[in-house]
Write an enzyme that holds these catalytic residues in place. Structure first.
Site, PDB file in Angstrom:
ATOM      1  N   SER A 153       0.715  -1.044  -0.220  1.00  0.00           N
ATOM      2  CA  SER A 153       0.073   0.085   0.123  1.00  0.00           C
ATOM      3  C   SER A 153       0.920   1.080  -0.013  1.00  0.00           C
ATOM      4  O   SER A 153       1.996   1.212   0.467  1.00  0.00           O
ATOM      5  CB  SER A 153      -0.953  -0.160   1.243  1.00  0.00           C
ATOM      6  OG  SER A 153      -1.503   1.304   1.338  1.00  0.00           O
ATOM      7  N   TYR A 166      -0.688  -0.869  10.180  1.00  0.00           N
ATOM      8  CA  TYR A 166      -0.924  -1.090   8.731  1.00  0.00           C
ATOM      9  C   TYR A 166       0.165  -0.552   7.826  1.00  0.00           C
ATOM     10  O   TYR A 166       0.848  -1.433   7.109  1.00  0.00           O
ATOM     11  CB  TYR A 166      -2.099  -0.316   8.277  1.00  0.00           C
ATOM     12  CG  TYR A 166      -2.457  -0.714   6.758  1.00  0.00           C
ATOM     13  CD1 TYR A 166      -2.967  -1.960   6.483  1.00  0.00           C
ATOM     14  CD2 TYR A 166      -2.456   0.318   5.909  1.00  0.00           C
ATOM     15  CE1 TYR A 166      -3.448  -2.302   5.132  1.00  0.00           C
ATOM     16  CE2 TYR A 166      -3.041  -0.147   4.777  1.00  0.00           C
ATOM     17  CZ  TYR A 166      -3.369  -1.244   4.232  1.00  0.00           C
ATOM     18  OH  TYR A 166      -3.724  -1.247   3.038  1.00  0.00           O
ATOM     19  N   LYS A 170       2.703  -3.013   6.016  1.00  0.00           N
ATOM     20  CA  LYS A 170       2.882  -2.964   4.422  1.00  0.00           C
ATOM     21  C   LYS A 170       4.311  -2.563   4.053  1.00  0.00           C
ATOM     22  O   LYS A 170       4.962  -3.100   3.191  1.00  0.00           O
ATOM     23  CB  LYS A 170       1.968  -1.983   3.823  1.00  0.00           C
ATOM     24  CG  LYS A 170       0.257  -2.322   3.987  1.00  0.00           C
ATOM     25  CD  LYS A 170       0.207  -3.830   3.213  1.00  0.00           C
ATOM     26  CE  LYS A 170      -1.122  -4.241   3.271  1.00  0.00           C
ATOM     27  NZ  LYS A 170      -1.324  -5.681   2.503  1.00  0.00           N
TER      28      LYS A 170
END
Length: 276
Positions: A153, A166, A170
């Site tokens: 991402s 997150y 990622k």
């Protein structure tokens, strides 16, 4: 004839959204697909759609974070279709908070699904790939180029407020991909990642504060994005809009084609021109 005729693919989190579109695209190009989702019904729906279009697929339902899931996922490909050629690590969700409010549970859950689960799946796949390569060498046969695409991402490439868990996961996906590209080059396996920008899915289309949730292992996780944030993001995207799940799947497919056989250890940004 399809670009991926005769190939066998596993796609985690492919009952809905981007994962579903990836599974549909690979199947449309001739691959046999093992479809995974946390819930069995969405996985069955994806398989039914693939079969209705003339493709071949089976279900392997369950959480990618469960002990033993990785081995079961890989074996589903071997037992159903006789091998494994394409691995797509796509399953995941977000559970946001600024760092001072983020719990250990939030941190661990997101690292587990986005980084530990792909690690386990790739570890489980190694003996299968290694054995297939050894068998081909002994028979004097060419070694096909196998593919791994791990989903990252822009949060992993540039960070994102409220997403320490997150973003870290990622970013870790990038490191994992680059390392496996070096370890598995000897097997003629390319390992790349695709970093998505703003892609419209059920996790992003619901407005923040509207009470939309998803159920993850008994937890009701809030989803949604503030409409003002969406507008600001779309303004900053050179193409002027968020992407669709079909477009996201197309970026993954590019790295599964024979034309990308000499591309490995790379991160492809699928963000409509936005990159940071």
């Amino acid at each position: 004839m399809g670009t991926l005729d005769g190939k066998v693919a596993i796609v985690s989190g492919s009952g809905r959204g981007i994962g579903r579109e990836i599974a549909l695209k690979l199947a449309a190009e001739g691959a046999s697909v093992v479809v995974n989702d946390l819930d069995v019904e969405p996985a069955k729906d994806t398989v039914a759609a693939i079969e209705a279009a003339g493709g071949t697929a089976v279900v392997c339902a369950g959480s990618v974070t469960e002990e033993g899931f990785a081995e079961r996922f890989v074996q589903a490909a071997v037992e159903s279709f006789g091998g494994l050629d394409i691995i797509i690590n796509n399953a995941g969700y977000t559970w946001d908070s600024v760092i001072q409010k983020m719990t250990d549970e939030q941190w661990d859950a997101i690292l587990d699904v986005h980084l530990k689960a792909p690690f386990r799946i790739l570890r489980a796949a190694q003996p299968v790939i290694s054995a297939a390569v050894k068998k081909a060498k002994q028979a004097g046969e060419p070694i096909p180029c196998r593919k791994v695409v791990n989903i990252s991402s822009l949060s992993g490439t540039g960070g994102s407020v409220g997403q320490a868990n997150y973003s870290a996961a990622k970013a870790g996906v990038t490191g994992l991909s680059k390392t496996l590209a070096k370890e598995w080059g000897r097997y003629n396996v390319t390992v790349n990642s695709v970093a998505f920008g703003m892609i419209k899915t059920r996790l992003t289309e619901a407005p923040a504060g509207a009470g939309a949730t998803i159920d993850i292992d008994g937890r009701a996780i809030k989803v949604g994005v503030n409409p003002d944030v969406v507008t600001a993001m779309e303004t900053s995207i050179p193409l002027g809009r968020g992407g669709t799940a079909v477009e996201a799947a197309g970026a993954v497919y590019l790295l599964c084609t024979p034309e990308s056989n000499y591309v490995s250890g790379q991160t492809l940004v699928c963000g409509g021109g936005l990159n940071f």
